[in-house]
Design a protein around this motif. Structure first.
Motif, PDB file in Angstrom:
ATOM      1  N   UNK A  67       0.969  -1.010  -0.061  1.00 29.51           N
ATOM      2  CA  UNK A  67      -0.321  -0.224   0.075  1.00 29.51           C
ATOM      3  C   UNK A  67       1.114   1.405   0.390  1.00 29.51           C
ATOM      4  N   UNK A  68       2.058   0.949   0.691  1.00 34.00           N
ATOM      5  CA  UNK A  68       2.610   1.892   1.142  1.00 34.00           C
ATOM      6  C   UNK A  68       4.144   2.251   0.408  1.00 34.00           C
ATOM      7  N   UNK A  69       4.078   1.721  -0.608  1.00 35.64           N
ATOM      8  CA  UNK A  69       5.041   1.041  -1.342  1.00 35.64           C
ATOM      9  C   UNK A  69       6.218   1.462  -1.185  1.00 35.64           C
ATOM     10  N   UNK A  70       6.329   0.633  -0.122  1.00 38.38           N
ATOM     11  CA  UNK A  70       8.216   0.541   0.978  1.00 38.38           C
ATOM     12  C   UNK A  70       8.382  -1.276   0.812  1.00 38.38           C
ATOM     13  N   UNK A  71       9.454  -0.966   1.506  1.00 42.50           N
ATOM     14  CA  UNK A  71      10.198  -2.352   1.978  1.00 42.50           C
ATOM     15  C   UNK A  71      10.343  -2.347   3.521  1.00 42.50           C
ATOM     16  N   UNK A  72       9.011  -2.168   4.422  1.00 43.53           N
ATOM     17  CA  UNK A  72       9.345  -2.090   5.791  1.00 43.53           C
ATOM     18  C   UNK A  72       9.602  -3.168   6.436  1.00 43.53           C
ATOM     19  N   UNK A  73      10.394  -3.906   7.430  1.00 42.96           N
ATOM     20  CA  UNK A  73      10.489  -5.055   8.390  1.00 42.96           C
ATOM     21  C   UNK A  73      10.660  -4.481   9.904  1.00 42.96           C
ATOM     22  N   UNK A  74       9.816  -5.415  10.565  1.00 47.31           N
ATOM     23  CA  UNK A  74      10.054  -5.612  12.142  1.00 47.31           C
ATOM     24  C   UNK A  74      11.442  -5.063  12.278  1.00 47.31           C
ATOM     25  N   UNK A  75      11.977  -3.878  13.301  1.00 47.04           N
ATOM     26  CA  UNK A  75      13.044  -3.341  13.480  1.00 47.04           C
ATOM     27  C   UNK A  75      13.755  -4.327  14.878  1.00 47.04           C
ATOM     28  N   UNK A  76      13.977  -5.970  14.424  1.00 49.56           N
ATOM     29  CA  UNK A  76      13.939  -6.667  16.085  1.00 49.56           C
ATOM     30  C   UNK A  76      15.244  -6.157  15.521  1.00 49.56           C
ATOM     31  N   UNK A  77      16.776  -6.117  15.468  1.00 52.33           N
ATOM     32  CA  UNK A  77      17.830  -6.360  15.930  1.00 52.33           C
ATOM     33  C   UNK A  77      18.207  -4.253  16.602  1.00 52.33           C
ATOM     34  N   UNK A  78      16.962  -3.530  16.187  1.00 50.99           N
ATOM     35  CA  UNK A  78      16.760  -2.465  16.263  1.00 50.99           C
ATOM     36  C   UNK A  78      17.044  -1.559  17.883  1.00 50.99           C
ATOM     37  N   UNK A  79      17.934  -0.819  18.596  1.00 51.71           N
ATOM     38  CA  UNK A  79      17.505  -0.986  20.467  1.00 51.71           C
ATOM     39  C   UNK A  79      16.386   0.154  20.257  1.00 51.71           C
TER      40      UNK A  79
END
Length: 793
Positions: free
Chosen positions: A365-377
Motif C-alpha cells: 500500500x505504501x510502496x515500501x519495503x519495511x521490516x520489523x526492526x527486531x535488532x534495533x534498540x
C-alpha cells in the motif's frame, strides 16, 4: 506485592471477558497502527542515510526565471562540475557530473537485459560510499569499464566471478566489468542505479556535447557534490550562486540563473520549490501520519479509561474493603496501574502479531519495503515508551479515581458516583468521534481530489497506446517496421518522439516573435516528433492542420497548444512565424491543450516540431480489434527481426499516466485504512459503554417495561445520550476538518472544491454507525424479561 497485583489483575480480566477483550483488542489495534506508522516514519527519516557521506553530499541545482516565473531544476550544463572544481577546489572533496538514469541494453553472449544505470565521473564509488563486493574505488579508472550491482552481476554471471568479463552496451560498445557493489536499498535516491559507466564513455558516445558552441546554453545532465570535511554546506552554496551567470554570454543572462547546493538530507522530505523558495514536500505527510498515529493510539487509550471508570461502581466495594483493612491509597493506585500495564503488555504482544500479519499489505500500500526492526534498540525503546505512555495514560484516571472512594460510604451502600462523574467519559467519547470524523472527511476530500484530477480532460486518447525505447538501428528501420506492423493489423499507427506522451524530457529557450519583449526569457516544452505523431495520439486540432508528408516545408514548422497561443498573444496564429535559435518556423496548427505533466498543475505552453533524427521513444497505437497481449507479442517479434541485439521492453501509456496519481492514491488509501481503524476503535469503546449503561440500568428498564414502555421507547432512551455526544463531536470536527483540508488543497493549482455534502456524509455516517453500535445493546436490554430484571439480587 507486585506478583499479587498481577494475580488480582489477571483474575479481574478473566472475570470480565467481554470488557477485557474490548480493552485488549482496541489497544492492540491502536498500538499496531502506531507501530506501522512508526516504521513508515523511520524509513522516511532514514532515507539516503545508507550513504556514509550523507551529511556532506548535495545536488547542484539552479533557479532560473522563465515565462515570468522562477523555476527550480536538477538539470545543469555538462561543464558545471568542471567549473566548480576549478573555481572552488578547497570547498569540495568531490564535484561529479552525471547523466540521467536511463535504460540501456546489456548483453553477454545471447543473454541481453534492459537495466537502468548512469554515466559518472570518477570518484562516484567513494562519494556515494558504495559497498564494493569485488573491485575497489578505482574500478572506473578505465573509460571502457563498468561496475555492476550485485543483482545485475548475478543475473548475467550467476555465482561465477564477473571480474574482467566483457559486456556489450547497446550493441555498440564493449565494456569490461571492473567491480561489483552491493544493491542499494529501497530507501535511497539511487536505488535504481543498477550499474555505473564512465563519463568519458558518455562524452565519446555523444560527440555533439564537445562540439556545442555554447556549452552553458543547454541543461541536460546532473551534478553531485561532496563538500570538504571542514566546509559549511550553506556557506559553500552561497559561493557558487553566480557560477553559471558569470560563464554565460551577456545576451543570455536575462534568465538570471542562480546555482545552489541542495543537501542530500533534504532531497526526499524537502523537495518542493515555489518561486525559488524551498516550500517543503513529503515532510508534511510525516507530520500528518505521526499525528494520526498518536490520535489512533489515544483513541484506544480512551476506551480503556472510559470502561474502567464506567465500571468503577462494580469495584467500589472492593476498594472499600481494601481500605478498611489497611490498604493505603498508594497501594490501590499500584494495583490499578498493574492492571493497566497487564492489559498494555498483552495488547503489545497482540499488536506485534498484527504488525507481522499485515506488514506485507502495508508495504504494498505504501510502496515500501519495511521490516520489523527486531535488532534495533530504538524499536524496543520506542515500544517501551509507548507501553509506559499507554499504561500511564490509560490507567491514570481509573487509578486516581477509584482509589479516592471513601470506605465508609462504600460499605454503607451510600456511595454514589455523582451527577458529574460521567462528564469525563462523555468528553472522551466526543474527542474520539471528533478525531474519527476529521479522518473520514479528510479521506473523502483526498479521494475527491484524485478523482477530480483523473476526470480532467487530457486532450488525447491514451487507451491502446504503448511506447518503447528506440535506437539508431530501429530508427533506420522505422518505415519497414511500421509497414510490417500495419500490414499484419497489429497497429493503427506509430511515430517517433523526443518525449513520451505522458512526460516532458526536453524544453527550450531561444524563442522570439513579433511583439516579444527582448528582455523576457521563455522556456517551452518542445517535443521533436516524426510524421503521424498526432494520429497516434489522436490529438484534437483546433485550427490549421497536422504535420504532413505532402509539405516539405513542415521541416521548419511548429504546432502549438492553446496555452502557447495564449502565452504568445497571437490572435490568428496559423501562418505566423516564430523564431527559434535565429531560424524562422511557421505555425501550421493549433491543438487543444494536452495533459502531459502533473494532472494537478496548469498545462504549460508547448510546441511540437518535425525531426528526421533518431529520437528517444516510439509510440504505437494498437489496433482495437486485436488483444493487447497478442499485439505486444507481435510488436516484440517484429522489433527483434530488425534489431535482435536489443532487449525489448514496453510501457502502456495509460499505466504511465495513472502513475501520476500514485503518491496521492497511496496517501488516500493509507488515510482510509487509518480512518476505518479509528472508527472501529471508537465503536469498540462505544459498544462497551453501551453494554455497561444497559447493565447499570437493568432494573430501571424492567420497571419501565412493567409500566408499559415499548421497545422503541427504551431504545430511544438508551441511545439518546450517545447520539447527542456524537452530534457534539461532529460540530467540533467539521470546522477543524474544513480548515485542514482547505490548506492541504492550496498546494494544488488544479483542485476540487470542498462540497457541503462531504461534511454531511461524514456526519450522517458517524450517526448511523453510532446508532448501529448502540442499538444492539439497547434493543437487547429493552427485550429482556422484566421479571428477571426486577428479581432481587
Amino acid at each position: 506485592m507486585l506478583l499479587n497485583y498481577i494475580k488480582v489483575a489477571w483474575r479481574n480480566l478473566a472475570k470480565s471477558k467481554g470488557y477485557s477483550l474490548i480493552n485488549i483488542g482496541g489497544l492492540a489495534i491502536g498500538m499496531a497502527v502506531a507501530i506501522l506508522i512508526g516504521l513508515w516514519i523511520w524509513d522516511e527519516l532514514s532515507f539516503d542515510k545508507y550513504h556514509s557521506n550523507y551529511d556532506k553530499l548535495a545536488r547542484v541545482m539552479q533557479h532560473q526565471t522563465f515565462n515570468g516565473k522562477v523555476g527550480t531544476q536538477f538539470a545543469n550544463p555538462a561543464v558545471t562540475a568542471q567549473e566548480i572544481r576549478n573555481k572552488y577546489p578547497n570547498d569540495f572533496k568531490w564535484v561529479l557530473q552525471s547523466s540521467w538514469n536511463f535504460q540501456h541494453t546489456l548483453a553477454v553472449g545471447q543473454k541481453k537485459l534492459l537495466k537502468e544505470g548512469s554515466f559518472f565521473e570518477p570518484g562516484v564509488i567513494e562519494m556515494l560510499g558504495l559497498q564494493m563486493l569485488r573491485g575497489d574505488k578505482q574500478a572506473l579508472k578505465d573509460p571502457y569499464s563498468i561496475v555492476l550491482s550485485r543483482s545485475v552481476a548475478t543475473a548475467f554471471f550467476g555465482d561465477n566471478n564477473p571480474m574482467g568479463k566483457t559486456m556489450r552496451l547497446d550493441n555498440k560498445t564493449d565494456v569490461k566489468v571492473t567491480g561489483v557493489y552491493e544493491d542499494l536499498p529501497h530507501n535511497t535516491s539511487f536505488r535504481e542505479l543498477k550499474y555505473i559507466l564512465t563519463w568519458d564513455l558518455y562524452l565519446s558516445s555523444n560527440p555533439w556535447i564537445q562540439k556545442m558552441e555554447n556549452p552553458w546554453g543547454s541543461n541536460f545532465t546532473q551534478t553531485f557534490a561532496q563538500v570538504a570535511d571542514n566546509a559549511d554546506m550553506e556557506k559553500v552554496s552561497k559561493k557558487i550562486h553566480d557560477v553559471k551567470l558569470n560563464a554565460l554570454p551577456a545576451n543570455d543572462r536575462n534568465y538570471k540563473p542562480v546555482m545552489f547546493l541542495h543537501p542530500m538530507k533534504k532531497w526526499h522530505l524537502y523537495a518542493d520549490f515555489k518561486e525559488g523558495i524551498n516550500t517543503g514536500g513529503r515532510i508534511e505527510y510525516l507530520w500528518l501520519f505521526g499525528i494520526i498515529g498518536v490520535f489512533v493510539l489515544l483513541l484506544a487509550c480512551i476506551n480503556f479509561m472510559n470502561l474502567s471508570t464506567a465500571r468503577s461502581e462494580k469495584r467500589a466495594r472492593e476498594v472499600g474493603v481494601r481500605k478498611a483493612i489497611g490498604s493505603a491509597r498508594s497501594q490501590l493506585i499500584g494495583q490499578f496501574f498493574s492492571e493497566s500495564f497487564v492489559v498494555v503488555i498483552l495488547a503489545l504482544v497482540l499488536s506485534i502479531l498484527l504488525v507481522i500479519l499485515f506488514l506485507p499489505y502495508f508495504n504494498q500500500l505504501s510502496d515500501k519495503k519495511l521490516a520489523v526492526l527486531w535488532t534495533n534498540p530504538y524499536f524496543w525503546l520506542l515500544n517501551l515508551a509507548v507501553c509506559l505512555f499507554t499504561g500511564l495514560i490509560a490507567g491514570s484516571y481509573p487509578a486516581l479515581y477509584l482509589s479516592s472512594f471513601q470506605p465508609v460510604k462504600v460499605l454503607k451502600g451510600t456511595f454514589r458516583a455523582g451527577r458529574f462523574a460521567s462528564i469525563p467519559r462523555k468528553v472522551l467519547v466526543v474527542l474520539q468521534f471528533s478525531v474519527s470524523v476529521i479522518l473520514v472527511i479528510g479521506t473523502i476530500v483526498v479521494y475527491r481530489q484524485i478523482q477530480h484530477a483523473k476526470n480532467r480532460p487530457i486532450g488525447y486518447n491514451k487507451d491502446s497506446m504503448v511506447y518503447v525505447s528506440t535506437n539508431d538501428i530501429i530508427h533506420t528501420k522505422f518505415e519497414a517496421i511500421r509497414h510490417d506492423l500495419k500490414a499484419n493489423g497489429t497497429i493503427v499507427e506509430m511515430a517517433e518522439s523526443g518525449s513520451p506522451a505522458t512526460e516532458v524530457w526536453n524544453s527550450n529557450g531561444g524563442f522570439d516573435w513579433e511583439g516579444k519583449d527582448p528582455n523576457f526569457s521563455v522556456d517551452f516544452p518542445n517535443n521533436a516528433v516524426s510524421y503521424d505523431f498526432g494520429k497516434v495520439l489522436n490529438w484534437q486540432i483546433k485550427e490549421g492542420r497536422d504535420f504532413s508528408r505532402d509539405f516539405a516545408s513542415d521541416s521548419a514548422a511548429f504546432i502549438l497548444n492553446e496555452s502557447a497561443v495564449k502565452f504568445i498573444g497571437f490572435e490568428n496564429p496559423v501562418g505566423k512565424t516564430l523564431i527559434w535559435e535565429d531560424k524562422p518556423y511557421t505555425i501550421i496548427g493549433i491543438v487543444k491543450d494536452m495533459l502531459v505533466e502533473s494532472p494537478y498543475a496548469p498545462i504549460r505552453a508547448s510546441l511540437w516540431h518535425m525531426t528526421k533524427d533518431a529520437e528517444n521513444v516510439i509510440t504505437l497505437r494498437i489496433n482495437p480489434k486485436k488483444s493487447a497481449s497478442a499485439a505486444v507479442a507481435s510488436i516484440e517479434k517484429t522489433f527483434a527481426q530488425y534489431d535482435p541485439s536489443t532487449a525489448f521492453e514496453f510501457r502502456f501509456v495509460d499505466d504511465q499516466f495513472n502513475r501520476k496519481f500514485g503518491e496521492e492514491e497511496r496517501i488516500g488509501k493509507l488515510a482510509t485504512c487509518f480512518a476505518v481503524l479509528a472508527i472501529l476503535i471508537s465503536c469498540l469503546g462505544l459498544f462497551g459503554l453501551a453494554s455497561f449503561v444497559a447493565e447499570q440500568r437493568t432494573k430501571e428498564i424492567g420497571v419501565r417495561k412493567v409500566l408499559g414502555a415499548s421497545v422503541a421507547n427504551l431504545w430511544q432512551m438508551l441511545s439518546r445520550d450517545f447520539v447527542l455526544l456524537v452530534v457534539i463531536a461532529c460540530i467540533l470536527a467539521v470546522p477543524i476538518a474544513w480548515y485542514g483540508m482547505f490548506h492541504w488543497l492550496q498546494k494544488y493549482d488544479y483542485r476540487t472544491p470542498i462540497s457541503w455534502w462531504v461534511f454531511g456524509a461524514a456526519v450522517f455516517g458517524a450517526l448511523f454507525i453510532t446508532l448501529l453500535t448502540v442499538s444492539f445493546q439497547a434493543v437487547k436490554a429493552a427485550r429482556a424479561n422484566p421479571i428477571k430484571s426486577l428479581r432481587t439480587e
